[in-house]
Design an enzyme around this catalytic site. Structure first.
Site, PDB file in Angstrom:
ATOM      1  N   ARG A 191      75.959  33.731 -16.002  1.00 12.52           N
ATOM      2  CA  ARG A 191      77.282  34.434 -15.426  1.00 12.52           C
ATOM      3  C   ARG A 191      77.939  34.302 -17.012  1.00 12.52           C
ATOM      4  O   ARG A 191      78.699  35.476 -16.553  1.00 12.52           O
ATOM      5  CB  ARG A 191      77.876  32.982 -15.221  1.00 12.52           C
ATOM      6  N   LYS A 197      80.735  25.913  -7.511  1.00 10.65           N
ATOM      7  CA  LYS A 197      80.178  26.913  -5.737  1.00 10.65           C
ATOM      8  C   LYS A 197      80.086  25.625  -5.184  1.00 10.65           C
ATOM      9  O   LYS A 197      79.127  26.284  -4.345  1.00 10.65           O
ATOM     10  CB  LYS A 197      79.895  28.008  -6.199  1.00 10.65           C
ATOM     11  N   LYS A 252      64.897  28.017  -5.765  1.00  9.58           N
ATOM     12  CA  LYS A 252      66.072  28.398  -6.876  1.00  9.58           C
ATOM     13  C   LYS A 252      67.049  27.288  -7.532  1.00  9.58           C
ATOM     14  O   LYS A 252      68.183  26.892  -6.553  1.00  9.58           O
ATOM     15  CB  LYS A 252      67.910  29.690  -6.550  1.00  9.58           C
ATOM     16  N   TYR A 284      63.274  35.887 -16.230  1.00  7.08           N
ATOM     17  CA  TYR A 284      62.899  36.672 -17.445  1.00  7.08           C
ATOM     18  C   TYR A 284      61.802  36.233 -18.573  1.00  7.08           C
ATOM     19  O   TYR A 284      61.797  37.116 -19.248  1.00  7.08           O
ATOM     20  CB  TYR A 284      64.348  35.939 -18.366  1.00  7.08           C
ATOM     21  N   LYS A 306      69.115  27.565  -2.628  1.00  8.50           N
ATOM     22  CA  LYS A 306      69.995  28.238  -3.906  1.00  8.50           C
ATOM     23  C   LYS A 306      70.975  27.078  -4.058  1.00  8.50           C
ATOM     24  O   LYS A 306      71.795  26.097  -3.118  1.00  8.50           O
ATOM     25  CB  LYS A 306      70.582  29.704  -3.509  1.00  8.50           C
ATOM     26  N   SER A 349      68.007  31.595 -15.479  1.00 11.81           N
ATOM     27  CA  SER A 349      68.559  31.446 -17.317  1.00 11.81           C
ATOM     28  C   SER A 349      68.435  30.646 -17.206  1.00 11.81           C
ATOM     29  O   SER A 349      68.318  30.427 -18.893  1.00 11.81           O
ATOM     30  CB  SER A 349      69.844  32.641 -16.442  1.00 11.81           C
ATOM     31  N   GLU A 382      68.503  24.777   5.777  1.00  9.19           N
ATOM     32  CA  GLU A 382      68.640  25.908   5.117  1.00  9.19           C
ATOM     33  C   GLU A 382      67.242  26.716   5.916  1.00  9.19           C
ATOM     34  O   GLU A 382      67.241  28.198   5.968  1.00  9.19           O
ATOM     35  CB  GLU A 382      68.563  26.045   4.118  1.00  9.19           C
TER      36      GLU A 382
HETATM   37  C1  PBG Z   1      75.110  35.292  -7.960  1.00  7.61           C
HETATM   38  C2  PBG Z   1      74.082  34.891  -8.766  1.00  7.61           C
HETATM   39  C3  PBG Z   1      73.170  33.579  -9.781  1.00  7.61           C
HETATM   40  C4  PBG Z   1      71.691  33.561 -10.238  1.00  7.61           C
HETATM   41  C5  PBG Z   1      71.734  34.845  -8.834  1.00  7.61           C
HETATM   42  N1  PBG Z   1      72.627  35.563  -7.971  1.00  7.61           N
HETATM   43  C6  PBG Z   1      74.944  32.993  -9.623  1.00  7.61           C
HETATM   44  C7  PBG Z   1      74.919  31.716  -9.607  1.00  7.61           C
HETATM   45  O1  PBG Z   1      74.881  31.918  -8.117  1.00  7.61           O
HETATM   46  O2  PBG Z   1      76.326  31.343  -9.696  1.00  7.61           O
HETATM   47  C8  PBG Z   1      71.661  33.234 -11.346  1.00  7.61           C
HETATM   48  C9  PBG Z   1      70.265  33.531 -11.762  1.00  7.61           C
HETATM   49  C10 PBG Z   1      70.313  32.992 -13.287  1.00  7.61           C
HETATM   50  O3  PBG Z   1      71.300  32.270 -13.097  1.00  7.61           O
HETATM   51  O4  PBG Z   1      68.782  33.520 -13.119  1.00  7.61           O
HETATM   52  N2  PBG Z   1      75.183  34.938  -6.450  1.00  7.61           N
END
Ligand code: PBG
Length: 330
Positions: free
Chosen positions: A206, A223, A254, A319, A196, A280, A239
């Site tokens: 968010r 993050k 992701k 989505y 990720k 998203s 990982e």
């Molecule tokens: C939270 C999480 C996130 C997403 C899935 N789980 C956001 C982040 O890590 O800040 C993102 C999903 C998306 O953007 O569709 N741990």
């Protein structure tokens, strides 16, 4: 006479093209993310995700039935937590009667066959908007893993089939596996967000959950100390290998489209189901371009999800899942 082989023969018409097509998209490929909010009669559109909604539990029921009737059999649950319930340790995440726990039960009540996966991370519960506990300007790894393991057990108690840790703490897969096993949830699986990346494509998500890192002294602004640097490729293999060794049943890459090289690397390196999360921001980009009339929404959507599968994805969290399946059924 040259050329003996004319590749265009296999492209002459749709019948021959469909006969030699290598990648076929079907409802079984998809995992549907669902956003849940407290309240009654609520179906709130997410500003930066046109035609995507947060549902209160009563309306979630109808949505889940609709998804099931379209042939989609797996959901991934996310909840939006009221501000008053947020703290640094994500205490509310462990509430047996919390919104996530009730959401799991609601889905299973209306649709026992639906596979329920749950997001496991602190950020929606965190007053600082981080996936872990914040102390002295840092995200504390091991104490966070303990909460994630308890959270996973709580989701399993509520009826979750799979937990999906999206936090990127070190050692969380083994921590969660041991927690689940000790509580006798031997059949509850783990879909690990293994590779990720720290991505700007998560912006709209968010917004949806009001979960962005807060702007405060002694709280990291991003993050990047836990999610991966998007410049890295070998690290994704490391990982993923660790997560597999720690007991992940499914691994994930992701975001999706910008990271398909990583998907193929992992596909070539391991024999394990791979999920890809088309996030998203990817959804928002296409919706915006289509709204302006600059792209053909359905054609681009199909090209994108097919490319994700072609790269090596066994599962696509998207989505667009409903839109794609409706298009296939037409
Ligand atoms: C939270 C999480 C996130 C997403 C899935 N789980 C956001 C982040 O890590 O800040 C993102 C999903 C998306 O953007 O569709 N741990």
């Amino acid at each position: 006479m040259f050329p003996i082989r004319r590749n265009r023969r296999l492209r002459t018409n749709e019948a021959i093209r469909s006969l030699v097509r290598e990648t076929i998209i079907a409802p079984n490929d998809f995992l549907v993310p669902l956003f849940v909010v407290e309240g009654k009669g609520k179906k709130e559109e997410i500003a930066s995700m046109p035609n995507y909604y947060r549902y209160s539990l009563d309306l979630l029921k109808d949505e889940v039935k609709l998804i099931w009737n379209l042939g989609l059999k797996s959901v991934l649950l996310f909840i939006k937590v009221d501000d008053v319930l947020k703290d640094n340790k994500g205490t509310e995440a462990l509430n047996p009667n919390g919104l996530m726990q009730r959401a799991i039960k609601t889905v299973k009540d209306v649709c026992p066959g639906m596979l329920v996966m749950t997001d496991v991370a602190l950020d929606p519960f965190s007053s600082y908007g981080h996936d872990g506990i914040v102390e002295g300007g840092k995200i504390i790894n091991d104490a966070t893993v303990e909460v994630l393991a308890e959270m996973s057990i709580s989701h399993a108690q509520a009826g979750a089939d799979f937990v999906a840790p999206s936090d990127m703490m070190d050692g969380r897969i083994i921590g969660i596996r041991e927690g689940l096993d000790q509580s006798n949830f031997l059949d509850v699986g783990i879909m690990s967000y293994s590779a990720k990346y720290a991505s700007a494509f998560y912006g709209p998500f968010r917004d949806a959950l009001d979960s962005a890192p807060v702007d405060m002294i002694d709280v990291p602004k991003d993050k990047k100390t836990y999610q991966m640097d998007f410049a890295n490729r070998d690290e994704a293999i490391r990982e993923t290998e660790m997560d597999i060794n720690e007991g992940a049943d499914i691994v994930m890459v992701k975001p999706g489209l910008c990271y398909l090289d990583i998907v193929r690397d992992i596909k070539n390196s391991f024999e394990i189901p791979i999920a890809v999360y088309q996030v998203s921001g990817e959804y928002a980009m296409l919706k915006a371009a289509a709204e302006k009339g600059w792209l053909n929404h359905d054609a681009v959507m199909l090209e994108q999800v097919t490319s994700i599968k072609r790269a090596g994805a066994d599962i696509i969290a998207s989505y667009f899942a409903k839109d794609v399946v409706k298009l296939l059924n037409r």
